[in-house]
Design an enzyme around this catalytic site. Structure first.
Site, short mmCIF file in Angstrom:
data_model
loop_
_atom_site.label_atom_id
_atom_site.label_comp_id
_atom_site.label_asym_id
_atom_site.label_seq_id
_atom_site.Cartn_x
_atom_site.Cartn_y
_atom_site.Cartn_z
N THR A 233 28.37 19.22 47.65
CA THR A 233 28.81 19.06 49.03
C THR A 233 27.59 18.69 49.84
O THR A 233 26.48 18.87 49.38
CB THR A 233 29.34 20.43 49.53
N ASP A 264 36.14 25.58 50.83
CA ASP A 264 35.62 26.14 52.08
C ASP A 264 35.14 25.06 53.06
O ASP A 264 35.10 25.29 54.27
CB ASP A 264 34.44 27.08 51.79
N THR A 284 27.22 25.23 50.84
CA THR A 284 27.61 24.50 49.63
C THR A 284 27.69 25.54 48.52
O THR A 284 26.92 26.50 48.50
CB THR A 284 26.59 23.41 49.24
N GLY A 287 33.40 27.59 46.77
CA GLY A 287 34.19 27.61 47.99
C GLY A 287 35.10 28.81 48.13
O GLY A 287 35.23 29.39 49.22
N1 ASP Z 1 32.02 24.34 48.53
C1 ASP Z 1 32.64 23.21 47.92
C2 ASP Z 1 34.02 23.56 47.52
O1 ASP Z 1 34.24 24.64 47.04
C3 ASP Z 1 31.93 22.69 46.75
C4 ASP Z 1 30.44 22.71 46.85
O2 ASP Z 1 29.89 23.03 47.84
O3 ASP Z 1 29.75 22.39 45.91
O4 ASP Z 1 34.90 22.72 47.62
#
Ligand code: ASP
Length: 405
Positions: A233, A264, A284, A287
């Site tokens: 992310t 998230d 990041t 989530g």
């Molecule tokens: N937080 C993001 C999600 O869960 C993925 C990530 O941050 O790597 O969609």
């Protein structure tokens, strides 16, 4: 090809000195910082300088942050965001994003959007051109088209092949992958000891990656993305010299997720939260864990009540650990990084684990006139998601953390 444990296991302690990168100073986060300043996940590093110049010349804080995250959204080689993002389990790319504009105290968000690359800009359009805060799925896509965003195929050839590799790897009970008639077919062996079985699987995955046409230099990374479905992310927060502050987060979410899964990143208060009176935070990582602790909001509220950016971020991580009663057998399968910026320019990057590998620690990219990447302050030593899966907690995954005291 022999796979060493080191290719996959990532428990070595990351040395910032060895990597030539500055580690975060704990004190830096207690003292006021400089303004203007921008902080972001390290995949925004290459876009930070031009966005910072834009901010310095009077550009809006949200527009500056969006300039950073649009970079990885447009980059087909960043498989965590926008074009080229790893798809859901059906091979379809679904994107999430949100933004908050401090000066006008507004927010916008989109979830589960297909066929539109710059969802961060769509989240801003929701904020500016609707009376809503969040649009999802087909409605969000139609809204994006109405706002002038082109529909395009977001699945690059490389991401499609990695998805195919993942699909075949997990398909012992269906018709995906080479069948019985394949000249190279061999009866599955269950007689191999655990470690040999893993070696055998990795060797086959690597070979199959080649057969699918994945470039040799990217095969090991592709195998890794199959064995450990990555998250990825980008978040960015921007603060100008007047003290105006904004933030945004954009993602393709967890690779191979169920269609319709929203993480998230587009959740205001989890993936991003900005309060003009206090500061901004973004996330990041895992989530599902972050949603349960409303991470970004928790951090901003902690700062409102006097905590430093570092302590505020660590406190949110503690809540994740608390949700599992400190059970390291579970906590090793999750990770989280928070990017925290206080209204006075103080900042912190904190993470649950040290990084993806010994040579690839979690980093926060910072620009306050000087562009740099700093290693985040980690709650635990080592990395998440060990491989081969170990039945016991490895000794290096110690529950001890000075931040839990
Ligand atoms: N937080 C993001 C999600 O869960 C993925 C990530 O941050 O790597 O969609």
């Amino acid at each position: 090809m022999a796979f060493s444990r080191r290719d996959f296991i990532q428990t070595a302690i990351v040395s910032s000195v060895a990597l030539g990168l500055p580690a975060q100073e704990k004190s830096a986060s207690t003292l006021p910082g400089k303004r203007p300043i921008m902080v972001c996940a390290n995949n925004g590093y290459d876009y930070l300088d031009s966005a910072f110049q834009f901010l310095k010349q009077g550009g809006d804080t949200l527009d500056a942050a969006l300039r950073v995250v649009k970079g990885p959204e447009d980059d087909p080689n960043d498989d965590s965001v926008g074009l080229g993002g790893l798809p859901n389990e059906e091979g379809v790319v679904e994107l999430d994003a949100c933004c908050m504009h401090g000066p006008t105290r507004r927010a916008g968000s989109v979830g589960g959007v297909r066929n539109i690359k710059n969802v961060s800009l769509v989240s801003k359009a929701v904020m500016e051109h609707t009376g809503h805060v969040m649009l999802v799925g087909e409605g969000a896509e139609r809204f994006a088209v109405a706002m002038g965003h082109p529909r395009e195929n977001l699945l690059t050839d490389r991401s499609r092949k990695i998805w195919l590799l993942w699909k075949e790897y997990h398909s012992s009970n269906d018709w995906w992958g080479p069948g019985l008639a394949d000249p190279h077919w061999k009866a599955p062996s269950d007689a191999l000891p655990h470690a040999d079985l893993m070696q055998d699987r990795m060797r086959k995955l690597h070979q199959r990656a080649g057969e699918l046409g994945i470039e040799p230099e990217f095969r090991l990374a592709a195998v890794r993305r199959v064995l450990f479905p990555p998250t990825g992310t980008i978040h960015c927060s921007a603060l100008n010299d007047k003290g105006e502050i904004s933030g945004c987060t954009t993602t393709s979410g967890l690779a191979y997720k169920l269609p319709g899964r929203v993480g998230d990143s587009p959740i205001i208060g989890a993936g991003c939260y900005t309060d003009q009176d206090v500061g901004s935070a973004g996330a990041t990582g895992s989530g599902e864990e972050n949603i349960k602790v409303a991470g970004a909001h928790t951090i901003v509220e902690n700062m409102r009540h006097g905590m430093s950016p570092l302590d505020a971020g660590m406190d949110a991580l503690k809540r994740i650990v608390r949700n599992y009663n400190g059970d390291m057998n579970r906590i090793r399968f999750m990770d989280m990084t928070y990017y925290v910026l206080r209204k006075d320019g103080a900042y912190a990057g904190v993470s649950l684990w040290q990084g993806y590998s010994a040579t690839n620690p979690h980093k926060i990219a910072v620009h306050d006139g000087t562009l740099r990447a700093e290693i985040t302050v980690a709650m635990f030593k080592g990395s998440s998601q060990e491989f081969p899966l170990m039945r016991d907690i490895p000794p290096e995954l110690s529950k001890d953390s000075e931040y839990l005291k």
